[in-house]
Design a protein around this motif. Structure first.
Motif, PDB file in Angstrom:
ATOM      1  N   LEU A  10       0.827  -1.204   0.000  1.00  0.00           N
ATOM      2  CA  LEU A  10       0.000   0.000   0.000  1.00  0.00           C
ATOM      3  C   LEU A  10       0.865   1.260   0.000  1.00  0.00           C
ATOM      4  CD1 LEU A  10      -2.806   1.372   0.264  1.00  0.00           C
ATOM      5  CD2 LEU A  10      -2.453   1.262   2.729  1.00  0.00           C
ATOM      6  N   ILE A  11       1.900   1.274   0.827  1.00  0.00           N
ATOM      7  CA  ILE A  11       2.802   2.430   0.881  1.00  0.00           C
ATOM      8  C   ILE A  11       3.484   2.646  -0.467  1.00  0.00           C
ATOM      9  CG2 ILE A  11       4.967   3.275   1.897  1.00  0.00           C
ATOM     10  CD1 ILE A  11       4.019   1.933   4.536  1.00  0.00           C
ATOM     11  N   LEU A  12       3.943   1.566  -1.090  1.00  0.00           N
ATOM     12  CA  LEU A  12       4.578   1.695  -2.404  1.00  0.00           C
ATOM     13  C   LEU A  12       3.583   2.185  -3.447  1.00  0.00           C
ATOM     14  CD1 LEU A  12       6.895  -1.435  -2.519  1.00  0.00           C
ATOM     15  CD2 LEU A  12       7.536   0.952  -2.175  1.00  0.00           C
ATOM     16  N   ASP A  13       2.337   1.722  -3.381  1.00  0.00           N
ATOM     17  CA  ASP A  13       1.317   2.183  -4.322  1.00  0.00           C
ATOM     18  C   ASP A  13       1.012   3.663  -4.143  1.00  0.00           C
ATOM     19  OD1 ASP A  13       1.062  -0.270  -5.554  1.00  0.00           O
ATOM     20  OD2 ASP A  13      -0.691  -0.880  -4.383  1.00  0.00           O
ATOM     21  N   VAL A  14       0.915   4.119  -2.909  1.00  0.00           N
ATOM     22  CA  VAL A  14       0.633   5.534  -2.642  1.00  0.00           C
ATOM     23  C   VAL A  14       1.786   6.401  -3.145  1.00  0.00           C
ATOM     24  CG1 VAL A  14       0.350   7.240  -0.795  1.00  0.00           C
ATOM     25  CG2 VAL A  14      -0.939   5.105  -0.730  1.00  0.00           C
ATOM     26  N   ILE A  15       3.014   5.989  -2.880  1.00  0.00           N
ATOM     27  CA  ILE A  15       4.171   6.748  -3.368  1.00  0.00           C
ATOM     28  C   ILE A  15       4.170   6.773  -4.892  1.00  0.00           C
ATOM     29  CG2 ILE A  15       6.699   6.777  -3.488  1.00  0.00           C
ATOM     30  CD1 ILE A  15       6.699   5.567  -0.664  1.00  0.00           C
ATOM     31  N   TRP A  16       3.842   5.654  -5.506  1.00  0.00           N
ATOM     32  CA  TRP A  16       3.789   5.566  -6.975  1.00  0.00           C
ATOM     33  C   TRP A  16       2.788   6.583  -7.530  1.00  0.00           C
ATOM     34  CZ3 TRP A  16       6.155   2.775 -10.822  1.00  0.00           C
ATOM     35  CH2 TRP A  16       5.514   2.717 -12.049  1.00  0.00           C
ATOM     36  N   PHE A  17       1.584   6.635  -6.977  1.00  0.00           N
ATOM     37  CA  PHE A  17       0.563   7.546  -7.486  1.00  0.00           C
ATOM     38  C   PHE A  17       0.916   9.013  -7.223  1.00  0.00           C
ATOM     39  CE2 PHE A  17      -2.200   3.713  -7.291  1.00  0.00           C
ATOM     40  CZ  PHE A  17      -2.464   3.650  -8.653  1.00  0.00           C
ATOM     41  N   ILE A  71      11.406   3.573 -11.228  1.00  0.00           N
ATOM     42  CA  ILE A  71      11.990   2.250 -11.468  1.00  0.00           C
ATOM     43  C   ILE A  71      12.352   1.580 -10.142  1.00  0.00           C
ATOM     44  CG2 ILE A  71      13.999   1.061 -12.452  1.00  0.00           C
ATOM     45  CD1 ILE A  71      13.875   3.118 -14.749  1.00  0.00           C
ATOM     46  N   ALA A  72      12.870   2.351  -9.199  1.00  0.00           N
ATOM     47  CA  ALA A  72      13.218   1.793  -7.890  1.00  0.00           C
ATOM     48  C   ALA A  72      11.969   1.313  -7.147  1.00  0.00           C
ATOM     49  CB  ALA A  72      13.964   2.825  -7.058  1.00  0.00           C
ATOM     50  N   ILE A  73      10.885   2.097  -7.202  1.00  0.00           N
ATOM     51  CA  ILE A  73       9.630   1.686  -6.554  1.00  0.00           C
ATOM     52  C   ILE A  73       9.105   0.406  -7.187  1.00  0.00           C
ATOM     53  CG2 ILE A  73       7.211   2.342  -6.193  1.00  0.00           C
ATOM     54  CD1 ILE A  73       9.046   3.874  -4.387  1.00  0.00           C
ATOM     55  N   TYR A  74       9.155   0.343  -8.510  1.00  0.00           N
ATOM     56  CA  TYR A  74       8.678  -0.855  -9.204  1.00  0.00           C
ATOM     57  C   TYR A  74       9.561  -2.062  -8.861  1.00  0.00           C
ATOM     58  CZ  TYR A  74       6.351  -3.532 -12.807  1.00  0.00           C
ATOM     59  OH  TYR A  74       5.613  -4.476 -13.465  1.00  0.00           O
ATOM     60  N   ALA A  75      10.870  -1.853  -8.761  1.00  0.00           N
ATOM     61  CA  ALA A  75      11.772  -2.945  -8.396  1.00  0.00           C
ATOM     62  C   ALA A  75      11.485  -3.435  -6.974  1.00  0.00           C
ATOM     63  CB  ALA A  75      13.224  -2.484  -8.511  1.00  0.00           C
ATOM     64  N   LEU A  76      11.215  -2.512  -6.048  1.00  0.00           N
ATOM     65  CA  LEU A  76      10.848  -2.916  -4.686  1.00  0.00           C
ATOM     66  C   LEU A  76       9.556  -3.732  -4.673  1.00  0.00           C
ATOM     67  CD1 LEU A  76      11.681   0.287  -2.630  1.00  0.00           C
ATOM     68  CD2 LEU A  76      12.772  -1.951  -2.460  1.00  0.00           C
ATOM     69  N   ARG A  77       8.582  -3.338  -5.502  1.00  0.00           N
ATOM     70  CA  ARG A  77       7.336  -4.109  -5.603  1.00  0.00           C
ATOM     71  C   ARG A  77       7.624  -5.528  -6.091  1.00  0.00           C
ATOM     72  NH1 ARG A  77       2.258  -2.501  -5.798  1.00  0.00           N
ATOM     73  NH2 ARG A  77       1.862  -3.924  -7.507  1.00  0.00           N
ATOM     74  N   ILE A  78       8.477  -5.650  -7.100  1.00  0.00           N
ATOM     75  CA  ILE A  78       8.817  -6.972  -7.635  1.00  0.00           C
ATOM     76  C   ILE A  78       9.506  -7.820  -6.567  1.00  0.00           C
ATOM     77  CG2 ILE A  78      10.321  -8.165  -9.282  1.00  0.00           C
ATOM     78  CD1 ILE A  78       9.712  -5.884 -11.256  1.00  0.00           C
ATOM     79  N   ILE A  79      10.432  -7.217  -5.835  1.00  0.00           N
ATOM     80  CA  ILE A  79      11.133  -7.947  -4.772  1.00  0.00           C
ATOM     81  C   ILE A  79      10.152  -8.417  -3.705  1.00  0.00           C
ATOM     82  CG2 ILE A  79      12.783  -7.674  -2.876  1.00  0.00           C
ATOM     83  CD1 ILE A  79      14.383  -5.835  -4.790  1.00  0.00           C
ATOM     84  N   LEU A  80       9.227  -7.534  -3.306  1.00  0.00           N
ATOM     85  CA  LEU A  80       8.247  -7.928  -2.289  1.00  0.00           C
ATOM     86  C   LEU A  80       7.319  -9.029  -2.790  1.00  0.00           C
ATOM     87  CD1 LEU A  80       7.213  -4.526  -0.670  1.00  0.00           C
ATOM     88  CD2 LEU A  80       8.406  -6.422   0.405  1.00  0.00           C
ATOM     89  N   ILE A  81       6.869  -8.915  -4.012  1.00  0.00           N
ATOM     90  CA  ILE A  81       5.950  -9.923  -4.549  1.00  0.00           C
ATOM     91  C   ILE A  81       6.660 -11.272  -4.685  1.00  0.00           C
ATOM     92  CG2 ILE A  81       4.666 -10.585  -6.623  1.00  0.00           C
ATOM     93  CD1 ILE A  81       3.920  -7.590  -6.891  1.00  0.00           C
ATOM     94  N   ASN A  82       7.911 -11.264  -5.157  1.00  0.00           N
ATOM     95  CA  ASN A  82       8.644 -12.525  -5.316  1.00  0.00           C
ATOM     96  C   ASN A  82       8.982 -13.160  -3.975  1.00  0.00           C
ATOM     97  OD1 ASN A  82       8.551 -12.433  -8.079  1.00  0.00           O
ATOM     98  ND2 ASN A  82      10.556 -11.474  -8.286  1.00  0.00           N
ATOM     99  N   ASN A  83       9.066 -12.369  -2.922  1.00  0.00           N
ATOM    100  CA  ASN A  83       9.368 -12.899  -1.594  1.00  0.00           C
ATOM    101  C   ASN A  83       8.150 -12.881  -0.680  1.00  0.00           C
ATOM    102  OD1 ASN A  83      12.201 -13.418  -2.001  1.00  0.00           O
ATOM    103  ND2 ASN A  83      12.414 -11.197  -2.102  1.00  0.00           N
TER     104      ASN A  83
END
Length: 95
Positions: free
Chosen positions: A10-17, A78-90
């Motif tokens: 949620l925090i990453l999504d809010v920062i993204w928007f 790109i960094a926010i998206y990479a963090l999302r990928i890392i969280l989803i994969n883990n």
């Protein structure tokens, strides 16, 4: 642990928007669709800049000077998206 994962996402999504809103608003200001002399526009712009400067500042110090082109928002997205990928994969670690 699932709730920690969801809160982080949620925090990453809010920062993204917020970053997308800042980028679009900067385009509208540069193309003179929005005018910073209008009080509401100036307040929103100032608020977005204050929220995102702690993210963009360190990135701008590392990136080389490219003149009028600011690449800090792109690197941050790109960094926010990479963090999302890392969280989803883990995500299994959160369950």
């Amino acid at each position: 642990m699932t709730s920690i994962f969801q809160i982080l996402m949620l925090i990453l999504d809010v920062i993204w928007f917020i970053m997308i809103a800042h980028i679009i608003m900067s385009w509208l200001i540069n193309f003179q669709v929005l005018n910073l002399r209008q009080p509401l526009v100036a307040q929103i712009w100032d608020g977005l800049n204050r929220m995102l400067e702690p993210i963009y500042g360190p990135i701008r110090r590392v990136l080389p000077n490219t003149g009028g082109l600011d690449l800090a928002p792109l690197v941050a997205l790109i960094a926010i998206y990479a963090l999302r990928i890392i969280l989803i994969n883990n995500a299994a670690a959160f369950y």
